[in-house]
Scaffold this motif. Structure first.
Motif, short mmCIF file in Angstrom:
data_model
loop_
_atom_site.label_atom_id
_atom_site.label_comp_id
_atom_site.label_asym_id
_atom_site.label_seq_id
_atom_site.Cartn_x
_atom_site.Cartn_y
_atom_site.Cartn_z
N TYR A 86 35.57 34.12 46.98
CA TYR A 86 35.92 34.50 45.61
C TYR A 86 35.98 33.26 44.71
O TYR A 86 35.84 32.16 45.19
CB TYR A 86 37.24 35.26 45.56
N THR B 47 47.67 31.33 48.61
CA THR B 47 48.49 30.12 48.54
C THR B 47 49.75 30.44 47.72
O THR B 47 49.74 31.34 46.88
CB THR B 47 47.70 28.99 47.84
N LYS C 193 52.70 30.40 44.98
CA LYS C 193 52.64 30.27 43.51
C LYS C 193 54.01 29.92 42.96
O LYS C 193 55.03 30.26 43.56
CB LYS C 193 52.19 31.58 42.87
N GLU D 136 43.72 34.95 38.03
CA GLU D 136 43.62 35.04 36.56
C GLU D 136 44.26 36.33 36.05
O GLU D 136 45.00 36.33 35.07
CB GLU D 136 42.16 34.99 36.13
N LEU D 137 43.94 37.45 36.70
CA LEU D 137 44.40 38.75 36.21
C LEU D 137 45.82 39.04 36.69
O LEU D 137 46.69 39.43 35.91
CB LEU D 137 43.43 39.84 36.65
N ARG E 120 32.00 33.14 38.02
CA ARG E 120 32.53 34.48 37.72
C ARG E 120 33.14 34.48 36.32
O ARG E 120 33.41 33.42 35.75
CB ARG E 120 33.54 34.91 38.78
N ASP F 184 41.27 53.21 40.05
CA ASP F 184 40.21 52.93 39.07
C ASP F 184 38.89 52.61 39.76
O ASP F 184 37.85 52.60 39.11
CB ASP F 184 40.64 51.72 38.21
#
Ligand code: NAP
Ligand code: GLV
Length: 310
Positions: A310, A166, A168, A144-145, A87, A249
Protein backbone atom coordinates in the motif's frame (compact mmCIF):
# COMPACT_ATOMS: atom_id res chain seq x y z
CA UNK A 1 4.43 15.75 -22.60
CA UNK A 2 1.41 13.40 -22.81
CA UNK A 3 -0.90 11.95 -20.19
CA UNK A 4 -3.19 9.00 -20.89
CA UNK A 5 -6.48 8.98 -18.98
CA UNK A 6 -7.63 5.40 -18.53
CA UNK A 7 -10.80 4.73 -16.58
CA UNK A 8 -14.13 3.18 -17.47
CA UNK A 9 -15.73 4.68 -14.35
CA UNK A 10 -14.57 8.30 -14.24
CA UNK A 11 -15.63 11.11 -16.56
CA UNK A 12 -12.68 12.35 -18.58
CA UNK A 13 -13.90 15.90 -19.34
CA UNK A 14 -13.56 17.35 -15.84
CA UNK A 15 -10.00 15.98 -15.73
CA UNK A 16 -9.17 17.32 -19.17
CA UNK A 17 -10.32 20.80 -18.08
CA UNK A 18 -8.75 20.75 -14.62
CA UNK A 19 -5.39 19.46 -15.85
CA UNK A 20 -5.34 22.01 -18.70
CA UNK A 21 -5.53 24.75 -16.06
CA UNK A 22 -2.78 23.20 -13.96
CA UNK A 23 -0.44 22.10 -16.75
CA UNK A 24 -1.27 23.83 -20.09
CA UNK A 25 1.68 22.09 -21.77
CA UNK A 26 0.27 18.61 -20.98
CA UNK A 27 -1.48 16.84 -23.87
CA UNK A 28 -4.50 14.84 -22.66
CA UNK A 29 -4.99 11.47 -24.38
CA UNK A 30 -8.00 9.27 -23.78
CA UNK A 31 -7.99 5.46 -23.60
CA UNK A 32 -8.96 3.47 -25.64
CA UNK A 33 -9.90 5.58 -28.70
CA UNK A 34 -7.48 8.49 -28.64
CA UNK A 35 -4.23 6.98 -27.39
CA UNK A 36 -1.99 8.00 -30.31
CA UNK A 37 1.47 6.46 -30.43
CA UNK A 38 1.92 4.36 -27.25
CA UNK A 39 5.61 5.25 -27.04
CA UNK A 40 4.72 8.96 -26.69
CA UNK A 41 2.75 8.51 -23.45
CA UNK A 42 4.62 9.87 -20.41
CA UNK A 43 2.03 9.48 -17.64
CA UNK A 44 -0.94 7.19 -17.07
CA UNK A 45 -3.78 8.45 -14.86
CA UNK A 46 -5.72 5.30 -14.18
CA UNK A 47 -8.52 3.46 -12.41
CA UNK A 48 -8.80 -0.30 -12.87
CA UNK A 49 -6.80 -0.64 -16.11
CA UNK A 50 -7.19 -4.04 -17.79
CA UNK A 51 -4.40 -6.38 -16.65
CA UNK A 52 -1.35 -6.03 -18.89
CA UNK A 53 -2.56 -2.80 -20.53
CA UNK A 54 0.07 -0.50 -18.98
CA UNK A 55 2.84 -2.70 -20.42
CA UNK A 56 1.90 -1.27 -23.84
CA UNK A 57 3.39 2.14 -22.98
CA UNK A 58 7.16 1.64 -23.00
CA UNK A 59 8.15 5.20 -22.05
CA UNK A 60 5.85 5.78 -19.08
CA UNK A 61 7.50 7.82 -16.33
CA UNK A 62 4.90 7.21 -13.61
CA UNK A 63 1.54 5.57 -12.99
CA UNK A 64 -0.88 7.86 -11.15
CA UNK A 65 -3.88 6.24 -9.46
CA UNK A 66 -7.23 8.00 -9.64
CA UNK A 67 -8.03 6.53 -6.23
CA UNK A 68 -6.46 6.09 -2.81
CA UNK A 69 -6.44 2.32 -3.06
CA UNK A 70 -4.01 0.68 -5.46
CA UNK A 71 -5.31 -2.89 -5.23
CA UNK A 72 -6.65 -2.33 -8.78
CA UNK A 73 -3.00 -2.00 -9.88
CA UNK A 74 -1.33 -4.48 -7.53
CA UNK A 75 -3.57 -7.20 -8.98
CA UNK A 76 -1.90 -6.77 -12.40
CA UNK A 77 0.99 -9.27 -12.67
CA UNK A 78 2.37 -7.27 -15.59
CA UNK A 79 2.31 -3.87 -13.88
CA UNK A 80 5.47 -1.96 -14.81
CA UNK A 81 7.35 -1.79 -11.49
CA UNK A 82 10.52 -0.05 -12.74
CA UNK A 83 8.60 3.27 -12.58
CA UNK A 84 6.85 4.75 -9.54
CA UNK A 85 3.15 4.27 -8.90
CA UNK A 86 1.52 6.99 -6.82
CA UNK A 87 -1.80 6.75 -4.98
CA UNK A 88 -4.24 9.62 -4.57
CA UNK A 89 -4.17 11.73 -1.44
CA UNK A 90 -6.48 14.70 -1.75
CA UNK A 91 -8.39 17.15 0.43
CA UNK A 92 -11.79 16.37 -1.10
CA UNK A 93 -11.21 12.61 -0.99
CA UNK A 94 -10.31 12.81 2.70
CA UNK A 95 -13.18 15.20 3.47
CA UNK A 96 -15.68 12.95 1.67
CA UNK A 97 -14.58 9.90 3.62
CA UNK A 98 -14.67 11.74 6.94
CA UNK A 99 -18.21 12.93 6.13
CA UNK A 100 -19.28 9.35 5.35
CA UNK A 101 -17.76 7.97 8.56
CA UNK A 102 -19.22 10.74 10.75
CA UNK A 103 -22.63 10.41 9.07
CA UNK A 104 -22.90 6.68 9.80
CA UNK A 105 -21.31 6.79 13.25
CA UNK A 106 -23.79 9.48 14.28
CA UNK A 107 -26.62 7.52 12.59
CA UNK A 108 -25.99 4.48 14.77
CA UNK A 109 -24.93 6.43 17.87
CA UNK A 110 -28.25 8.33 17.80
CA UNK A 111 -30.26 5.15 16.99
CA UNK A 112 -31.48 6.59 13.68
CA UNK A 113 -31.88 3.03 12.33
CA UNK A 114 -34.27 2.20 15.18
CA UNK A 115 -36.16 5.51 14.76
CA UNK A 116 -36.59 4.75 11.03
CA UNK A 117 -38.18 1.40 11.93
CA UNK A 118 -40.43 3.10 14.52
CA UNK A 119 -41.57 5.63 11.94
CA UNK A 120 -42.84 2.79 9.74
CA UNK A 121 -44.91 1.53 12.72
CA UNK A 122 -46.06 5.10 13.66
CA UNK A 123 -44.43 4.45 17.03
CA UNK A 124 -43.55 7.45 19.26
CA UNK A 125 -41.03 6.85 22.05
CA UNK A 126 -37.53 7.82 23.11
CA UNK A 127 -34.48 5.59 23.10
CA UNK A 128 -32.05 6.67 25.85
CA UNK A 129 -29.35 8.97 24.50
CA UNK A 130 -25.78 7.79 25.06
CA UNK A 131 -22.92 10.11 26.05
CA UNK A 132 -20.51 10.08 23.04
CA UNK A 133 -17.67 9.76 25.56
CA UNK A 134 -19.12 6.30 26.25
CA UNK A 135 -19.45 5.33 22.58
CA UNK A 136 -16.34 3.44 21.59
CA UNK A 137 -15.52 3.95 17.92
CA UNK A 138 -12.68 1.91 16.43
CA UNK A 139 -10.96 2.60 13.12
CA UNK A 140 -9.13 -0.21 11.34
CA UNK A 141 -6.46 1.84 9.56
CA UNK A 142 -5.16 5.21 10.73
CA UNK A 143 -3.65 6.43 7.47
CA UNK A 144 -4.63 9.51 5.46
CA UNK A 145 -8.34 8.72 5.73
CA UNK A 146 -8.57 6.92 9.07
CA UNK A 147 -6.56 9.54 10.96
CA UNK A 148 -8.68 12.45 9.67
CA UNK A 149 -11.92 10.66 10.59
CA UNK A 150 -10.43 9.80 13.99
CA UNK A 151 -9.53 13.44 14.70
CA UNK A 152 -13.01 14.66 13.78
CA UNK A 153 -14.62 11.95 15.94
CA UNK A 154 -12.42 13.04 18.85
CA UNK A 155 -13.63 16.62 18.28
CA UNK A 156 -17.19 15.30 18.71
CA UNK A 157 -16.18 13.66 22.02
CA UNK A 158 -16.36 10.00 20.98
CA UNK A 159 -14.07 7.46 22.66
CA UNK A 160 -11.83 6.77 19.66
CA UNK A 161 -9.22 4.09 19.02
CA UNK A 162 -7.40 2.96 15.92
CA UNK A 163 -5.52 -0.11 14.77
CA UNK A 164 -2.59 0.22 12.38
CA UNK A 165 0.60 -1.59 11.40
CA UNK A 166 2.78 0.86 13.32
CA UNK A 167 1.95 2.70 16.56
CA UNK A 168 0.38 6.17 16.24
CA UNK A 169 0.36 9.28 18.39
CA UNK A 170 -2.87 11.13 17.52
CA UNK A 171 -4.20 13.31 20.35
CA UNK A 172 -7.24 11.68 21.95
CA UNK A 173 -6.95 8.46 19.92
CA UNK A 174 -5.93 5.21 21.65
CA UNK A 175 -3.45 3.46 19.40
CA UNK A 176 -3.35 -0.32 18.93
CA UNK A 177 -1.01 -1.87 16.42
CA UNK A 178 0.23 -5.11 14.93
CA UNK A 179 -1.22 -8.58 15.20
CA UNK A 180 -1.22 -8.51 19.02
CA UNK A 181 -3.12 -5.24 19.11
CA UNK A 182 -6.10 -6.44 17.10
CA UNK A 183 -8.02 -8.47 19.72
CA UNK A 184 -7.89 -5.79 22.48
CA UNK A 185 -8.83 -3.14 19.91
CA UNK A 186 -11.87 -5.13 18.78
CA UNK A 187 -12.90 -5.92 22.37
CA UNK A 188 -13.30 -2.20 23.16
CA UNK A 189 -15.09 -1.23 19.92
CA UNK A 190 -18.86 -0.60 19.68
CA UNK A 191 -18.74 0.90 16.17
CA UNK A 192 -16.06 -0.60 13.92
CA UNK A 193 -14.99 1.28 10.78
CA UNK A 194 -12.74 -0.36 8.18
CA UNK A 195 -10.33 1.96 6.38
CA UNK A 196 -7.53 -0.48 5.65
CA UNK A 197 -5.84 -0.94 2.29
CA UNK A 198 -6.40 -4.30 0.58
CA UNK A 199 -3.24 -6.37 1.05
CA UNK A 200 -2.42 -10.03 1.64
CA UNK A 201 -2.37 -9.21 5.38
CA UNK A 202 -5.75 -7.46 5.49
CA UNK A 203 -7.76 -9.67 3.12
CA UNK A 204 -10.69 -11.37 4.94
CA UNK A 205 -9.83 -9.62 8.21
CA UNK A 206 -13.55 -9.27 8.98
CA UNK A 207 -14.05 -12.95 9.64
CA UNK A 208 -15.80 -15.17 12.20
CA UNK A 209 -12.89 -15.14 14.68
CA UNK A 210 -12.35 -11.38 14.63
CA UNK A 211 -16.07 -10.59 14.69
CA UNK A 212 -16.34 -12.78 17.81
CA UNK A 213 -13.94 -10.39 19.62
CA UNK A 214 -16.37 -7.47 19.30
CA UNK A 215 -18.83 -6.63 22.09
CA UNK A 216 -22.38 -7.92 21.63
CA UNK A 217 -24.50 -5.83 19.21
CA UNK A 218 -21.57 -3.91 17.71
CA UNK A 219 -21.94 -2.04 14.41
CA UNK A 220 -19.69 -2.45 11.36
CA UNK A 221 -19.05 0.18 8.69
CA UNK A 222 -16.96 -0.88 5.68
CA UNK A 223 -15.59 1.91 3.51
CA UNK A 224 -12.42 0.11 2.39
CA UNK A 225 -12.74 -2.96 0.13
CA UNK A 226 -15.26 -5.80 -0.11
CA UNK A 227 -12.53 -8.43 0.10
CA UNK A 228 -11.78 -7.36 3.68
CA UNK A 229 -14.97 -9.19 4.60
CA UNK A 230 -15.95 -12.87 4.66
CA UNK A 231 -19.57 -12.27 3.64
CA UNK A 232 -20.99 -15.45 5.17
CA UNK A 233 -19.30 -14.66 8.50
CA UNK A 234 -20.67 -11.11 8.48
CA UNK A 235 -24.20 -12.29 7.70
CA UNK A 236 -23.96 -14.91 10.46
CA UNK A 237 -22.78 -12.24 12.94
CA UNK A 238 -25.76 -10.05 11.98
CA UNK A 239 -28.14 -12.96 12.41
CA UNK A 240 -26.75 -14.14 15.76
CA UNK A 241 -26.67 -10.66 17.31
CA UNK A 242 -22.89 -10.21 17.53
CA UNK A 243 -23.50 -7.33 15.12
CA UNK A 244 -26.66 -5.24 15.34
CA UNK A 245 -26.15 -3.46 12.01
CA UNK A 246 -23.76 -2.84 9.14
CA UNK A 247 -23.28 -0.16 6.51
CA UNK A 248 -21.37 -1.51 3.52
CA UNK A 249 -20.00 0.63 0.69
CA UNK A 250 -17.71 -1.92 -0.96
CA UNK A 251 -18.18 -5.51 -2.07
CA UNK A 252 -16.42 -8.55 -3.53
CA UNK A 253 -18.35 -8.01 -6.76
CA UNK A 254 -19.32 -4.47 -7.82
CA UNK A 255 -21.99 -3.55 -8.69
CA UNK A 256 -23.39 -5.72 -5.89
CA UNK A 257 -25.41 -8.47 -7.66
CA UNK A 258 -29.16 -7.86 -7.47
CA UNK A 259 -29.78 -11.14 -5.62
CA UNK A 260 -27.09 -10.62 -2.95
CA UNK A 261 -28.49 -11.08 0.58
CA UNK A 262 -27.01 -7.73 1.70
CA UNK A 263 -29.60 -5.85 -0.39
CA UNK A 264 -32.54 -7.22 1.56
CA UNK A 265 -31.07 -7.79 5.01
CA UNK A 266 -33.07 -5.61 7.45
CA UNK A 267 -29.96 -4.51 9.35
CA UNK A 268 -27.70 -3.79 6.39
CA UNK A 269 -27.38 -0.51 4.50
CA UNK A 270 -25.77 -0.76 1.06
CA UNK A 271 -24.19 2.25 -0.64
CA UNK A 272 -22.70 2.00 -4.17
CA UNK A 273 -18.95 2.53 -3.50
CA UNK A 274 -19.45 6.25 -2.99
CA UNK A 275 -18.05 6.73 0.52
CA UNK A 276 -15.65 9.15 -1.11
CA UNK A 277 -15.41 9.91 -4.81
CA UNK A 278 -12.46 11.55 -6.52
CA UNK A 279 -13.20 15.21 -7.33
CA UNK A 280 -11.26 16.25 -10.46
CA UNK A 281 -10.94 19.98 -9.81
CA UNK A 282 -9.40 19.32 -6.41
CA UNK A 283 -7.29 16.25 -7.19
CA UNK A 284 -5.87 17.70 -10.44
CA UNK A 285 -3.57 20.00 -8.45
CA UNK A 286 -2.05 16.99 -6.70
CA UNK A 287 -1.65 15.06 -9.99
CA UNK A 288 -0.01 18.09 -11.62
CA UNK A 289 2.29 18.49 -8.63
CA UNK A 290 3.35 14.86 -8.95
CA UNK A 291 4.03 15.25 -12.67
CA UNK A 292 6.18 18.32 -11.95
CA UNK A 293 8.07 16.33 -9.32
CA UNK A 294 8.80 13.47 -11.74
CA UNK A 295 9.88 15.97 -14.42
CA UNK A 296 12.38 17.37 -11.87
CA UNK A 297 13.73 13.87 -11.30
CA UNK A 298 11.98 13.39 -7.92
CA UNK A 299 9.66 10.64 -6.78
CA UNK A 300 5.95 11.49 -6.83
CA UNK A 301 4.24 11.98 -3.49
CA UNK A 302 2.69 8.88 -1.92
CA UNK A 303 4.63 6.40 -4.00
CA UNK A 304 3.31 2.90 -3.40
CA UNK A 305 5.52 0.44 -1.58
CA UNK A 306 4.63 -2.86 -3.26
CA UNK A 307 6.49 -4.75 -0.49
CA UNK A 308 3.94 -3.67 2.14
CA UNK A 309 1.23 -3.56 -0.54
CA UNK A 310 0.00 0.00 0.00
P1 NAP B 1 -3.23 4.79 3.90
O1 NAP B 1 -2.92 6.22 4.16
O2 NAP B 1 -2.22 3.96 3.18
O3 NAP B 1 -3.53 4.12 5.33
C1 NAP B 1 -3.61 2.75 5.52
C2 NAP B 1 -3.68 2.45 7.00
O4 NAP B 1 -3.85 1.04 7.17
C3 NAP B 1 -2.39 2.82 7.75
O5 NAP B 1 -2.69 3.32 9.01
C4 NAP B 1 -1.68 1.48 7.87
O6 NAP B 1 -0.81 1.36 8.98
C5 NAP B 1 -2.85 0.55 8.05
N1 NAP B 1 -2.48 -0.83 7.69
C6 NAP B 1 -2.06 -1.30 6.51
N2 NAP B 1 -1.77 -2.62 6.59
C7 NAP B 1 -2.03 -2.98 7.87
C8 NAP B 1 -1.93 -4.19 8.60
N3 NAP B 1 -1.48 -5.32 8.02
N4 NAP B 1 -2.24 -4.19 9.90
C9 NAP B 1 -2.68 -3.06 10.51
N5 NAP B 1 -2.80 -1.85 9.88
C10 NAP B 1 -2.49 -1.83 8.57
O7 NAP B 1 -4.59 4.61 3.12
P2 NAP B 1 -5.82 5.64 3.06
O8 NAP B 1 -5.52 6.73 2.09
O9 NAP B 1 -6.20 6.00 4.43
O10 NAP B 1 -6.93 4.71 2.37
C11 NAP B 1 -7.36 3.51 2.98
C12 NAP B 1 -8.21 2.70 2.02
O11 NAP B 1 -9.50 3.29 1.90
C13 NAP B 1 -7.73 2.64 0.57
O12 NAP B 1 -6.71 1.68 0.42
C14 NAP B 1 -8.98 2.27 -0.19
O13 NAP B 1 -9.09 0.87 -0.34
C15 NAP B 1 -10.11 2.77 0.72
N6 NAP B 1 -10.90 3.83 0.08
C16 NAP B 1 -12.23 3.60 -0.15
C17 NAP B 1 -13.02 4.61 -0.71
C18 NAP B 1 -14.49 4.41 -0.91
O14 NAP B 1 -15.14 5.26 -1.51
N7 NAP B 1 -15.08 3.35 -0.40
C19 NAP B 1 -12.45 5.84 -1.05
C20 NAP B 1 -11.09 6.03 -0.82
C21 NAP B 1 -10.33 5.02 -0.24
P3 NAP B 1 0.50 2.30 9.12
O15 NAP B 1 -0.03 3.71 9.35
O16 NAP B 1 1.19 1.77 10.29
O17 NAP B 1 1.24 2.18 7.81
C1 GLV C 1 -11.78 4.40 -3.88
O1 GLV C 1 -12.24 3.34 -3.58
C2 GLV C 1 -10.40 4.75 -3.73
O2 GLV C 1 -9.58 3.87 -3.45
O3 GLV C 1 -10.08 5.96 -3.86
Amino acid sequence: MKLLFLSAEDRADPWREALAEELPELEFKLWPDDVGAPEDIDYALVWKPPAGELRNFPNLKAILSLGAGIDHLAADPELPTHIPTSRLVDRCLTQGMTEYVLYWVIHYHRHMNAYADMRVRHEWRHIPQVDPKRRRVGLLGLGELGSDAAEKLVALDYDVAGWSRTAKDIPGVTSFHGADGLAPFLARTDILVCLLPMTDQTRAIINKDNLAQLPEAAVFINCARGAHVVDDDLLAALDNGRLSAATLDVFHTEPLPADHPYWSHPNVVVTPHMASLTVAHSAAAYIADNIRRVERGELPLNTVDFQTGY
